[in-house]
Design an enzyme around this catalytic site. Structure first.
Site, PDB file in Angstrom:
ATOM      1  CD  GLU A  23      -1.108   0.507   3.683  1.00 33.54           C
ATOM      2  OE1 GLU A  23      -1.673   1.611   3.561  1.00 33.54           O
ATOM      3  OE2 GLU A  23      -1.199  -0.191   4.706  1.00 33.54           O
ATOM      4  CE  LYS A  85      -6.776   7.055   6.024  1.00 35.59           C
ATOM      5  NZ  LYS A  85      -7.197   7.371   7.387  1.00 35.59           N
ATOM      6  CB  VAL A 105      -5.768  -1.882   4.300  1.00 38.83           C
ATOM      7  CG1 VAL A 105      -6.233  -3.326   4.170  1.00 38.83           C
ATOM      8  CG2 VAL A 105      -4.453  -1.815   5.069  1.00 38.83           C
ATOM      9  CG  ASP A 137     -13.318   6.261  13.211  1.00 36.45           C
ATOM     10  OD1 ASP A 137     -13.220   5.572  12.170  1.00 36.45           O
ATOM     11  OD2 ASP A 137     -12.470   7.104  13.548  1.00 36.45           O
ATOM     12  CB  SER A 139     -10.974   1.038   9.295  1.00 36.94           C
ATOM     13  OG  SER A 139     -10.320   1.061   8.047  1.00 36.94           O
ATOM     14  CB  ALA A 140     -13.596   1.703   4.461  1.00 35.87           C
ATOM     15  CE  LYS A 158       1.080   2.112  14.733  1.00 30.09           C
ATOM     16  NZ  LYS A 158       0.902   2.056  13.268  1.00 30.09           N
TER      17      LYS A 158
HETATM   18  N1  PSU Z   1      -2.570   1.502  10.724  1.00 28.55           N
HETATM   19  C1  PSU Z   1      -1.217   1.558  10.805  1.00 28.55           C
HETATM   20  N2  PSU Z   1      -0.521   2.163   9.820  1.00 28.55           N
HETATM   21  C2  PSU Z   1      -1.135   2.725   8.720  1.00 28.55           C
HETATM   22  C3  PSU Z   1      -2.561   2.638   8.637  1.00 28.55           C
HETATM   23  C4  PSU Z   1      -3.228   2.038   9.654  1.00 28.55           C
HETATM   24  O1  PSU Z   1      -0.662   1.069  11.768  1.00 28.55           O
HETATM   25  O2  PSU Z   1      -0.457   3.283   7.853  1.00 28.55           O
HETATM   26  C5  PSU Z   1      -3.253   3.201   7.430  1.00 28.55           C
HETATM   27  C6  PSU Z   1      -3.565   2.064   6.437  1.00 28.55           C
HETATM   28  O3  PSU Z   1      -3.483   2.582   5.128  1.00 28.55           O
HETATM   29  C7  PSU Z   1      -5.022   1.732   6.753  1.00 28.55           C
HETATM   30  C8  PSU Z   1      -5.560   3.116   7.073  1.00 28.55           C
HETATM   31  O4  PSU Z   1      -5.714   1.125   5.691  1.00 28.55           O
HETATM   32  O5  PSU Z   1      -4.515   3.739   7.812  1.00 28.55           O
HETATM   33  C9  PSU Z   1      -6.837   3.040   7.884  1.00 28.55           C
HETATM   34  O6  PSU Z   1      -7.383   4.327   7.979  1.00 28.55           O
HETATM   35  P1  PSU Z   1      -8.902   4.500   8.484  1.00 28.55           P
HETATM   36  O7  PSU Z   1      -8.891   4.091   9.927  1.00 28.55           O
HETATM   37  O8  PSU Z   1      -9.189   5.955   8.299  1.00 28.55           O
HETATM   38  O9  PSU Z   1      -9.753   3.618   7.626  1.00 28.55           O
HETATM   39 MN    MN Z   2     -12.213   6.044  10.279  1.00 30.06          MN
END
Ligand code: PSU
Ligand code: MN
Length: 304
Positions: A23, A85, A105, A137, A139-140, A158
């Protein structure tokens, strides 16, 4: 959708050789410059050294590229946060606007699967954020793991997330969560999570993992597979230290009223800031390790 597959990647796919997607949000938003570019290049090299072809995914002038070249990777890293992003909902917008975008991702899975790439190596996935009961919240990435046929090799997630709820959602969505030679769900910087959460199944070697991927594909069962690989012992950080850092980072995020797609990048940067170089070093080495293990799994799969 406009997609460009790097000719070297396409050739490997045509010949049935293993390809590993990577990615670009981890480059633009996950690490500072220039370590982000150095890491991205080294990860590609590790994949090559293991006999696979790397395909870093990103959006260049509105085109979804599967296999960015060196100059494009450098630009992703240099421009960093000024590159948007791009998750699933953002994809049509950057494409229509013909702008650059860093794939998460979720979008890396979308573009990888359209190109016919089964394996994708990264650091950590997005998931259910703490307090999601209020904020919604989630993640997608989780939605994508439900729907898109790509196997993701990562170091877990994490603890900025609610890992228990993340596992619940993955179960609901029917995503197998495998542990590479471990029964404990890895938590990115730490080999185990602090909540005693277990993976669904511990795989003993690359062949074991590859057979599970094959079984899902043979059955025509839609969706991804998550293979979680613990950070190597020598780079692992202490759970108590990380838990405190994350608690402080989340407190500051709430005080500043940060929300939506800014949450994850803010927390990533904050944790790196508080822990100094330690967490960055851990982050880099867990990705290297995932690249090595992911390559072995992809090779084993190509022989099945
Ligand atoms: N978690 C990490 N490092 C990252 C990401 C998440 O430890 O770089 C990035 C990845 O690209 C993941 C995105 O797909 O953040 C998730 O963002 P969101 O929670 O806004 O969907
Ligand atoms: Mn989010």
């Amino acid at each position: 959708m406009s997609i460009r597959v790097n000719p070297e990647v396409q050739k490997a796919l045509d010949e049935g050789r293993p390809v590993i997607a990577l990615e670009s949000t981890i480059i633009s938003h996950g690490m500072p410059y220039p370590q982000n570019v150095e890491t991205a290049n080294k990860v590609e090299q590790i994949i090559r050294d293991h006999g696979c072809v790397p395909a870093t995914v990103g959006i260049v002038d509105g085109v979804g590229v599967v296999g960015l070249n060196k100059e494009e990777i450098e630009e992703m890293g240099k421009r960093g946060h000024s590159i948007p992003k791009v998750s699933r909902r953002d994809l049509p917008i950057v494409m229509a606007e013909k702008s650059w975008g860093a794939t998460t991702v979720a979008t890396t899975m979308i573009l990888a699967s359209k190109a016919g790439v089964e394996f994708f190596v990264t650091g950590g996935i997005g998931g259910v954020h703490r307090g999601a009961q209020e904020t919604f919240d989630i993640s997608a990435d989780l939605e994508e793991l439900q729907n898109t046929n790509v196997t993701v090799i990562c170091a877990g997630a994490k603890a900025i997330l609610d890992l228990r709820l993340t596992m619940e959602v993955l179960e609901t969505k029917g995503v197998p969560v495998l542990g590479y030679q471990t029964e404990d769900l890895p938590a990115f910087y730490c080999r185990k999570n602090s909540d005693g959460l277990k993976v669904d199944y511990a795989v003993k070697d690359p062949e074991d993992a590859a057979r599970i991927v094959k079984a899902k594909r043979d059955l025509g069962l839609t969706g991804g597979i998550l293979i979680t690989n613990p950070i190597p012992e020598e780079y692992a950080m202490d759970n108590a230290v990380i838990d405190k850092v994350i608690a402080d980072a989340i407190k500051e995020m709430d005080e500043k009223g940060i929300h939506g797609k800014e949450c994850t990048p803010f927390l990533l940067a904050k944790v790196a800031e508080i822990t100094g170089g330690n967490s960055l070093n851990a982050n880099i080495h867990l990705v290297f390790n995932n690249a090595a293990v992911g390559s072995e799994i992809a090779k084993a799969y190509s022989k099945l």
